[in-house]
Design an enzyme around this catalytic site. Structure first.
Site, PDB file in Angstrom:
ATOM      1  N   ASN A  96     -21.228  91.752  27.060  1.00 31.48           N
ATOM      2  CA  ASN A  96     -21.554  90.515  26.334  1.00 31.48           C
ATOM      3  C   ASN A  96     -22.415  90.777  25.091  1.00 31.48           C
ATOM      4  O   ASN A  96     -22.310  90.046  24.108  1.00 31.48           O
ATOM      5  CB  ASN A  96     -22.272  89.570  27.305  1.00 31.48           C
ATOM      6  CG  ASN A  96     -22.988  88.440  26.596  1.00 31.48           C
ATOM      7  OD1 ASN A  96     -22.376  87.458  26.182  1.00 31.48           O
ATOM      8  ND2 ASN A  96     -24.304  88.571  26.435  1.00 31.48           N
ATOM      9  N   TYR A 116     -18.072  91.778  11.729  1.00 30.71           N
ATOM     10  CA  TYR A 116     -18.012  91.106  13.037  1.00 30.71           C
ATOM     11  C   TYR A 116     -16.547  90.901  13.475  1.00 30.71           C
ATOM     12  O   TYR A 116     -16.185  91.206  14.614  1.00 30.71           O
ATOM     13  CB  TYR A 116     -18.738  89.757  12.937  1.00 30.71           C
ATOM     14  CG  TYR A 116     -18.844  88.988  14.242  1.00 30.71           C
ATOM     15  CD1 TYR A 116     -19.503  89.518  15.339  1.00 30.71           C
ATOM     16  CD2 TYR A 116     -18.288  87.712  14.361  1.00 30.71           C
ATOM     17  CE1 TYR A 116     -19.610  88.803  16.529  1.00 30.71           C
ATOM     18  CE2 TYR A 116     -18.396  86.991  15.544  1.00 30.71           C
ATOM     19  CZ  TYR A 116     -19.057  87.542  16.623  1.00 30.71           C
ATOM     20  OH  TYR A 116     -19.162  86.842  17.801  1.00 30.71           O
ATOM     21  N   LYS A 176     -14.731  92.638  16.832  1.00 35.78           N
ATOM     22  CA  LYS A 176     -14.137  91.870  17.936  1.00 35.78           C
ATOM     23  C   LYS A 176     -12.639  92.161  18.049  1.00 35.78           C
ATOM     24  O   LYS A 176     -12.091  92.189  19.165  1.00 35.78           O
ATOM     25  CB  LYS A 176     -14.413  90.377  17.750  1.00 35.78           C
ATOM     26  CG  LYS A 176     -15.900  90.014  17.905  1.00 35.78           C
ATOM     27  CD  LYS A 176     -16.457  90.378  19.275  1.00 35.78           C
ATOM     28  CE  LYS A 176     -17.876  89.865  19.497  1.00 35.78           C
ATOM     29  NZ  LYS A 176     -18.421  90.186  20.821  1.00 35.78           N
ATOM     30  N   THR A 226     -26.517  79.017  20.857  1.00 37.71           N
ATOM     31  CA  THR A 226     -27.350  80.186  21.176  1.00 37.71           C
ATOM     32  C   THR A 226     -28.113  80.620  19.927  1.00 37.71           C
ATOM     33  O   THR A 226     -27.812  80.174  18.815  1.00 37.71           O
ATOM     34  CB  THR A 226     -26.465  81.375  21.624  1.00 37.71           C
ATOM     35  OG1 THR A 226     -25.717  81.806  20.477  1.00 37.71           O
ATOM     36  CG2 THR A 226     -25.528  81.011  22.754  1.00 37.71           C
TER      37      THR A 226
HETATM   38  P1  NAP Z   1     -27.300  86.094  20.996  1.00 42.13           P
HETATM   39  O1  NAP Z   1     -27.883  84.776  21.211  1.00 42.13           O
HETATM   40  O2  NAP Z   1     -27.549  86.758  19.679  1.00 42.13           O
HETATM   41  O3  NAP Z   1     -27.734  87.097  22.186  1.00 42.13           O
HETATM   42  C1  NAP Z   1     -27.326  88.445  22.096  1.00 42.13           C
HETATM   43  C2  NAP Z   1     -27.739  89.238  23.329  1.00 42.13           C
HETATM   44  O4  NAP Z   1     -27.345  90.601  23.070  1.00 42.13           O
HETATM   45  C3  NAP Z   1     -29.238  89.230  23.587  1.00 42.13           C
HETATM   46  O5  NAP Z   1     -29.504  89.204  24.955  1.00 42.13           O
HETATM   47  C4  NAP Z   1     -29.703  90.550  22.985  1.00 42.13           C
HETATM   48  O6  NAP Z   1     -30.828  91.067  23.688  1.00 42.13           O
HETATM   49  C5  NAP Z   1     -28.488  91.447  23.220  1.00 42.13           C
HETATM   50  N1  NAP Z   1     -28.507  92.506  22.221  1.00 42.13           N
HETATM   51  C6  NAP Z   1     -28.494  92.349  20.872  1.00 42.13           C
HETATM   52  N2  NAP Z   1     -28.648  93.539  20.276  1.00 42.13           N
HETATM   53  C7  NAP Z   1     -28.778  94.459  21.280  1.00 42.13           C
HETATM   54  C8  NAP Z   1     -28.982  95.851  21.298  1.00 42.13           C
HETATM   55  N3  NAP Z   1     -29.097  96.565  20.168  1.00 42.13           N
HETATM   56  N4  NAP Z   1     -29.050  96.482  22.497  1.00 42.13           N
HETATM   57  C9  NAP Z   1     -28.955  95.778  23.648  1.00 42.13           C
HETATM   58  N5  NAP Z   1     -28.747  94.452  23.705  1.00 42.13           N
HETATM   59  C10 NAP Z   1     -28.676  93.802  22.520  1.00 42.13           C
HETATM   60  O7  NAP Z   1     -25.700  86.036  21.147  1.00 42.13           O
HETATM   61  P2  NAP Z   1     -24.796  84.951  21.944  1.00 42.13           P
HETATM   62  O8  NAP Z   1     -24.467  83.863  21.023  1.00 42.13           O
HETATM   63  O9  NAP Z   1     -25.360  84.692  23.288  1.00 42.13           O
HETATM   64  O10 NAP Z   1     -23.453  85.807  22.089  1.00 42.13           O
HETATM   65  C11 NAP Z   1     -23.064  86.437  23.303  1.00 42.13           C
HETATM   66  C12 NAP Z   1     -21.653  86.968  23.123  1.00 42.13           C
HETATM   67  O11 NAP Z   1     -20.761  85.887  22.825  1.00 42.13           O
HETATM   68  C13 NAP Z   1     -21.501  87.952  21.969  1.00 42.13           C
HETATM   69  O12 NAP Z   1     -20.577  88.951  22.327  1.00 42.13           O
HETATM   70  C14 NAP Z   1     -20.939  87.098  20.845  1.00 42.13           C
HETATM   71  O13 NAP Z   1     -20.227  87.859  19.899  1.00 42.13           O
HETATM   72  C15 NAP Z   1     -20.033  86.171  21.631  1.00 42.13           C
HETATM   73  N6  NAP Z   1     -19.728  84.913  20.954  1.00 42.13           N
HETATM   74  C16 NAP Z   1     -20.700  83.984  20.755  1.00 42.13           C
HETATM   75  C17 NAP Z   1     -20.370  82.791  20.142  1.00 42.13           C
HETATM   76  C18 NAP Z   1     -21.380  81.692  19.920  1.00 42.13           C
HETATM   77  O14 NAP Z   1     -21.001  80.616  19.417  1.00 42.13           O
HETATM   78  N7  NAP Z   1     -22.646  81.888  20.276  1.00 42.13           N
HETATM   79  C19 NAP Z   1     -19.059  82.544  19.711  1.00 42.13           C
HETATM   80  C20 NAP Z   1     -18.103  83.523  19.924  1.00 42.13           C
HETATM   81  C21 NAP Z   1     -18.450  84.705  20.558  1.00 42.13           C
HETATM   82  P3  NAP Z   1     -32.041  91.859  22.975  1.00 42.13           P
HETATM   83  O15 NAP Z   1     -32.227  91.313  21.605  1.00 42.13           O
HETATM   84  O16 NAP Z   1     -33.184  91.614  23.910  1.00 42.13           O
HETATM   85  O17 NAP Z   1     -31.635  93.298  22.954  1.00 42.13           O
END
Ligand code: NAP
Length: 248
Positions: free
Chosen positions: A88, A154, A158, A189
């Protein structure tokens, strides 16, 4: 003996934190990976009789990703009924036109969004007995299937995750592995906050994302997480290896 072992990257906030909380059940061993401690998840796990182990790791560093993958899987119980790996963790950065990309930031995204998922999946496949119910879920994005100006990195990461998923599915056809790459929809998020803070020169669609937020069209992380975990347990999980939660 654990009934289920769930390994989840990026559990400290956003969708990952919601997935971790929803996965906390008695009899589950939950292994999380992120740079910061998922404190809410740890509390929630204690309250729900779930064993939680966190690995603090920067998954954008290939050496750290490789080491943590080996560490996790070397110590994993081999007698659970169900094993789940959810890749994730990701970054949406760099948000910039192709003329303005910085090498270090590009490498960070490629390592985190693609290479770390590959390393964790490889270690999972090598360590988890094929006789168990093994499932890998890669959290992808509509951006991997539809180009968005300003998101060249990005989108490319993906799309790479999608193709990696398709390839591993073919390689593992005889082993019984189930694997899918899932677009989770747009979710409220910190990643969405970061997107809304972008200037239009870098990301022309920024006003559309602000409108999604202001009109309440972003999904709640807990709602999406519950739908994703339900999807992961479907009998037909993995049949459509390139999938979208909005189809369910
Ligand atoms: P987010 O809010 O930015 O959270 C990202 C998570 O990834 C955090 O727990 C962060 O933890 C971890 N992370 C980031 N950099 C890291 C690193 N260098 N090493 C280890 N962990 C790391 O993202 P989200 O929106 O929840 O997205 C989750 C997934 O859904 C992603 O794959 C994203 O591409 C996908 N997605 C999201 C959306 C959306 O609308 N939000 C839409 C489509 C797809 P730390 O910073 O503590 O390391």
């Amino acid at each position: 003996m654990s009934d289920a072992i769930v390994i989840l990257s990026g559990a400290s906030r956003g969708l990952g934190a919601a997935l971790a909380m929803a996965a906390c059940r008695p009899g589950t061993l939950l292994v999380t990976l992120s740079r910061s401690e998922p404190l809410l998840v740890a509390d929630h796990a204690r309250e729900h009789g779930c064993v939680h182990v966190h690995h603090a790791v920067d998954l954008s560093d290939p050496a750290q990703a490789q080491a943590v993958a080996q560490d996790i899987f070397a110590g994993l119980p081999r007698d659970a009924r169900r094993y789940r790996l959810i890749n994730n963790a990701a970054t949406v950065e760099p948000i910039a036109q192709a003329t303005a990309l910085d090498a270090a930031v590009v490498a960070h995204a490629l390592h985190l969004n693609v290479a770390a998922a590959m390393l964790l999946t490889g270690a999972f496949l090598a360590a988890v007995p094929a006789s168990a119910d093994r499932r890998v879920l890669n959290i992808s994005s509509g951006a991997g299937r539809r180009p968005m100006p300003g998101w060249s990195v990005y989108c490319a990461t993906k799309a790479a995750l999608d193709m990696y998923t398709r390839t591993v599915k073919l390689e593992q056809q005889a082993s019984g592995l189930r694997i899918a790459s899932l677009a989770p929809g747009v979710i409220d998020t910190p990643m969405q906050e970061r997107i809304r803070a972008t200037l239009p020169d870098a990301f022309p669609a920024v006003e559309d994302f602000k409108a999604l937020h202001s009109t309440g069209r972003l999904a709640a992380p807990a709602t999406t997480a519950a739908r994703i975990l339900h999807y992961l347990e479907r009998d037909d999980f993995g049949e459509n290896e390139i999938d979208d939660i909005r189809h369910y």
